[in-house]
Design a protein around this motif. Sequence first.
Motif, PDB file in Angstrom:
ATOM      1  N   LEU A 187       0.847  -1.173   0.000  1.00 38.58           N
ATOM      2  CA  LEU A 187       0.000   0.000   0.000  1.00 38.58           C
ATOM      3  C   LEU A 187       0.891   1.234   0.000  1.00 38.58           C
ATOM      4  O   LEU A 187       1.796   1.349   0.821  1.00 38.58           O
ATOM      5  CB  LEU A 187      -0.884  -0.023   1.254  1.00 38.58           C
ATOM      6  CG  LEU A 187      -1.976   0.996   1.377  1.00 38.58           C
ATOM      7  CD1 LEU A 187      -3.012   0.807   0.268  1.00 38.58           C
ATOM      8  CD2 LEU A 187      -2.651   0.868   2.731  1.00 38.58           C
ATOM      9  N   THR A 236       0.207   8.654  -1.188  1.00 42.48           N
ATOM     10  CA  THR A 236       0.803   9.887  -1.696  1.00 42.48           C
ATOM     11  C   THR A 236      -0.099  11.052  -1.292  1.00 42.48           C
ATOM     12  O   THR A 236      -1.134  10.841  -0.666  1.00 42.48           O
ATOM     13  CB  THR A 236       0.953   9.850  -3.236  1.00 42.48           C
ATOM     14  OG1 THR A 236      -0.344   9.900  -3.833  1.00 42.48           O
ATOM     15  CG2 THR A 236       1.697   8.612  -3.694  1.00 42.48           C
ATOM     16  N   HIS A 257      -1.935  12.663  -3.230  1.00 41.25           N
ATOM     17  CA  HIS A 257      -3.123  12.687  -4.080  1.00 41.25           C
ATOM     18  C   HIS A 257      -3.909  11.390  -4.083  1.00 41.25           C
ATOM     19  O   HIS A 257      -5.077  11.384  -4.453  1.00 41.25           O
ATOM     20  CB  HIS A 257      -2.747  13.027  -5.521  1.00 41.25           C
ATOM     21  CG  HIS A 257      -2.106  14.358  -5.661  1.00 41.25           C
ATOM     22  ND1 HIS A 257      -2.795  15.525  -5.481  1.00 41.25           N
ATOM     23  CD2 HIS A 257      -0.839  14.706  -5.942  1.00 41.25           C
ATOM     24  CE1 HIS A 257      -1.969  16.556  -5.659  1.00 41.25           C
ATOM     25  NE2 HIS A 257      -0.776  16.077  -5.940  1.00 41.25           N
ATOM     26  N   GLY A 258      -3.284  10.294  -3.694  1.00 42.15           N
ATOM     27  CA  GLY A 258      -3.993   9.027  -3.807  1.00 42.15           C
ATOM     28  C   GLY A 258      -3.422   7.924  -2.957  1.00 42.15           C
ATOM     29  O   GLY A 258      -2.380   8.064  -2.310  1.00 42.15           O
ATOM     30  N   LEU A 259      -4.137   6.835  -2.994  1.00 43.97           N
ATOM     31  CA  LEU A 259      -3.776   5.622  -2.291  1.00 43.97           C
ATOM     32  C   LEU A 259      -3.657   4.544  -3.362  1.00 43.97           C
ATOM     33  O   LEU A 259      -4.575   4.355  -4.161  1.00 43.97           O
ATOM     34  CB  LEU A 259      -4.882   5.282  -1.296  1.00 43.97           C
ATOM     35  CG  LEU A 259      -4.660   4.183  -0.292  1.00 43.97           C
ATOM     36  CD1 LEU A 259      -3.457   4.483   0.584  1.00 43.97           C
ATOM     37  CD2 LEU A 259      -5.894   4.028   0.569  1.00 43.97           C
ATOM     38  N   TYR A 260      -2.513   3.873  -3.409  1.00 47.47           N
ATOM     39  CA  TYR A 260      -2.245   2.871  -4.435  1.00 47.47           C
ATOM     40  C   TYR A 260      -2.014   1.520  -3.775  1.00 47.47           C
ATOM     41  O   TYR A 260      -1.346   1.438  -2.744  1.00 47.47           O
ATOM     42  CB  TYR A 260      -1.009   3.262  -5.245  1.00 47.47           C
ATOM     43  CG  TYR A 260      -1.163   4.580  -5.952  1.00 47.47           C
ATOM     44  CD1 TYR A 260      -1.635   4.635  -7.253  1.00 47.47           C
ATOM     45  CD2 TYR A 260      -0.848   5.768  -5.310  1.00 47.47           C
ATOM     46  CE1 TYR A 260      -1.792   5.853  -7.905  1.00 47.47           C
ATOM     47  CE2 TYR A 260      -1.003   6.976  -5.947  1.00 47.47           C
ATOM     48  CZ  TYR A 260      -1.471   7.018  -7.241  1.00 47.47           C
ATOM     49  OH  TYR A 260      -1.626   8.219  -7.870  1.00 47.47           O
ATOM     50  N   HIS A 273      -0.815  -2.554  -4.677  1.00 45.91           N
ATOM     51  CA  HIS A 273      -0.258  -3.545  -5.594  1.00 45.91           C
ATOM     52  C   HIS A 273      -0.322  -4.906  -4.917  1.00 45.91           C
ATOM     53  O   HIS A 273       0.280  -5.111  -3.861  1.00 45.91           O
ATOM     54  CB  HIS A 273       1.188  -3.198  -5.952  1.00 45.91           C
ATOM     55  CG  HIS A 273       1.842  -4.224  -6.804  1.00 45.91           C
ATOM     56  ND1 HIS A 273       1.539  -4.397  -8.137  1.00 45.91           N
ATOM     57  CD2 HIS A 273       2.762  -5.161  -6.502  1.00 45.91           C
ATOM     58  CE1 HIS A 273       2.257  -5.391  -8.617  1.00 45.91           C
ATOM     59  NE2 HIS A 273       3.005  -5.867  -7.644  1.00 45.91           N
ATOM     60  N   ASP A 295      -3.605  -3.531 -10.345  1.00 48.01           N
ATOM     61  CA  ASP A 295      -3.300  -2.551  -9.311  1.00 48.01           C
ATOM     62  C   ASP A 295      -4.509  -1.643  -9.149  1.00 48.01           C
ATOM     63  O   ASP A 295      -5.233  -1.383 -10.088  1.00 48.01           O
ATOM     64  CB  ASP A 295      -2.074  -1.741  -9.686  1.00 48.01           C
ATOM     65  CG  ASP A 295      -0.808  -2.577  -9.671  1.00 48.01           C
ATOM     66  OD1 ASP A 295      -0.849  -3.712  -9.161  1.00 48.01           O
ATOM     67  OD2 ASP A 295       0.224  -2.099 -10.172  1.00 48.01           O
ATOM     68  N   ARG A 296      -4.710  -1.169  -7.937  1.00 49.14           N
ATOM     69  CA  ARG A 296      -5.867  -0.324  -7.634  1.00 49.14           C
ATOM     70  C   ARG A 296      -5.404   1.052  -7.188  1.00 49.14           C
ATOM     71  O   ARG A 296      -4.319   1.188  -6.614  1.00 49.14           O
ATOM     72  CB  ARG A 296      -6.707  -0.945  -6.521  1.00 49.14           C
ATOM     73  CG  ARG A 296      -7.248  -2.322  -6.803  1.00 49.14           C
ATOM     74  CD  ARG A 296      -8.373  -2.328  -7.827  1.00 49.14           C
ATOM     75  NE  ARG A 296      -9.362  -1.316  -7.608  1.00 49.14           N
ATOM     76  CZ  ARG A 296     -10.537  -1.491  -7.002  1.00 49.14           C
ATOM     77  NH1 ARG A 296     -10.873  -2.663  -6.555  1.00 49.14           N
ATOM     78  NH2 ARG A 296     -11.376  -0.486  -6.849  1.00 49.14           N
ATOM     79  N   ARG A 297      -6.255   2.062  -7.410  1.00 54.79           N
ATOM     80  CA  ARG A 297      -5.949   3.428  -6.999  1.00 54.79           C
ATOM     81  C   ARG A 297      -7.227   4.098  -6.516  1.00 54.79           C
ATOM     82  O   ARG A 297      -8.290   3.936  -7.112  1.00 54.79           O
ATOM     83  CB  ARG A 297      -5.386   4.196  -8.182  1.00 54.79           C
ATOM     84  CG  ARG A 297      -5.096   5.634  -7.862  1.00 54.79           C
ATOM     85  CD  ARG A 297      -4.601   6.360  -9.067  1.00 54.79           C
ATOM     86  NE  ARG A 297      -5.221   7.664  -9.060  1.00 54.79           N
ATOM     87  CZ  ARG A 297      -5.418   8.402 -10.101  1.00 54.79           C
ATOM     88  NH1 ARG A 297      -5.070   7.979 -11.279  1.00 54.79           N
ATOM     89  NH2 ARG A 297      -5.979   9.575 -10.003  1.00 54.79           N
ATOM     90  N   TRP A 298      -7.104   4.845  -5.424  1.00 56.91           N
ATOM     91  CA  TRP A 298      -8.214   5.620  -4.879  1.00 56.91           C
ATOM     92  C   TRP A 298      -7.733   7.055  -4.695  1.00 56.91           C
ATOM     93  O   TRP A 298      -6.669   7.292  -4.138  1.00 56.91           O
ATOM     94  CB  TRP A 298      -8.674   5.058  -3.538  1.00 56.91           C
ATOM     95  CG  TRP A 298      -9.192   3.667  -3.633  1.00 56.91           C
ATOM     96  CD1 TRP A 298     -10.482   3.280  -3.844  1.00 56.91           C
ATOM     97  CD2 TRP A 298      -8.440   2.462  -3.517  1.00 56.91           C
ATOM     98  NE1 TRP A 298     -10.563   1.914  -3.876  1.00 56.91           N
ATOM     99  CE2 TRP A 298      -9.328   1.379  -3.667  1.00 56.91           C
ATOM    100  CE3 TRP A 298      -7.088   2.180  -3.310  1.00 56.91           C
ATOM    101  CZ2 TRP A 298      -8.919   0.054  -3.620  1.00 56.91           C
ATOM    102  CZ3 TRP A 298      -6.680   0.859  -3.255  1.00 56.91           C
ATOM    103  CH2 TRP A 298      -7.592  -0.185  -3.409  1.00 56.91           C
ATOM    104  N   ARG A 299      -8.518   8.008  -5.133  1.00 56.43           N
ATOM    105  CA  ARG A 299      -8.161   9.433  -5.003  1.00 56.43           C
ATOM    106  C   ARG A 299      -8.520   9.927  -3.603  1.00 56.43           C
ATOM    107  O   ARG A 299      -9.637   9.717  -3.129  1.00 56.43           O
ATOM    108  CB  ARG A 299      -8.893  10.268  -6.031  1.00 56.43           C
ATOM    109  CG  ARG A 299      -8.496   9.964  -7.443  1.00 56.43           C
ATOM    110  CD  ARG A 299      -9.365  10.770  -8.391  1.00 56.43           C
ATOM    111  NE  ARG A 299      -9.215  10.260  -9.731  1.00 56.43           N
ATOM    112  CZ  ARG A 299      -8.584  10.920 -10.681  1.00 56.43           C
ATOM    113  NH1 ARG A 299      -8.059  12.098 -10.433  1.00 56.43           N
ATOM    114  NH2 ARG A 299      -8.488  10.403 -11.881  1.00 56.43           N
TER     115      ARG A 299
END
Length: 98
Positions: free
Chosen positions: A6, A9, A11-14, A16, A37-41
């Motif tokens: 996890l 950043t 701007h977001g949460l990534y 893998h 891979d997932r990303r949440w703003r």
Amino acid sequence: LVEGKLVLTTHGLYFHQIGDATNVVSKESISSEESTDRRWRLSRLTEVHGRRYMLRPQALELFFSGSHELFLNFLNGSRERDRFYAKLRNSCRVRLRG
């Protein structure tokens, strides 16, 4: 259950995925080749709540606008969860409830 890395950043949460995942309902294994891979703003993050996993206070549930939610379990316990939550509050420009 999905194990992975996890990354937070400003701007977001990534996320893998590492290794295979297990479907909690069917107990079937899902190979990592099928995963993405997932990303949440963070700008869409509305609430964060501390949760228990297996009766231990070591998880967080994140709620995003658009009815998306994310449950994170921290294997190293509540200290790791609390450190992540503090970093999340510092990174997130939106006022969090919870």
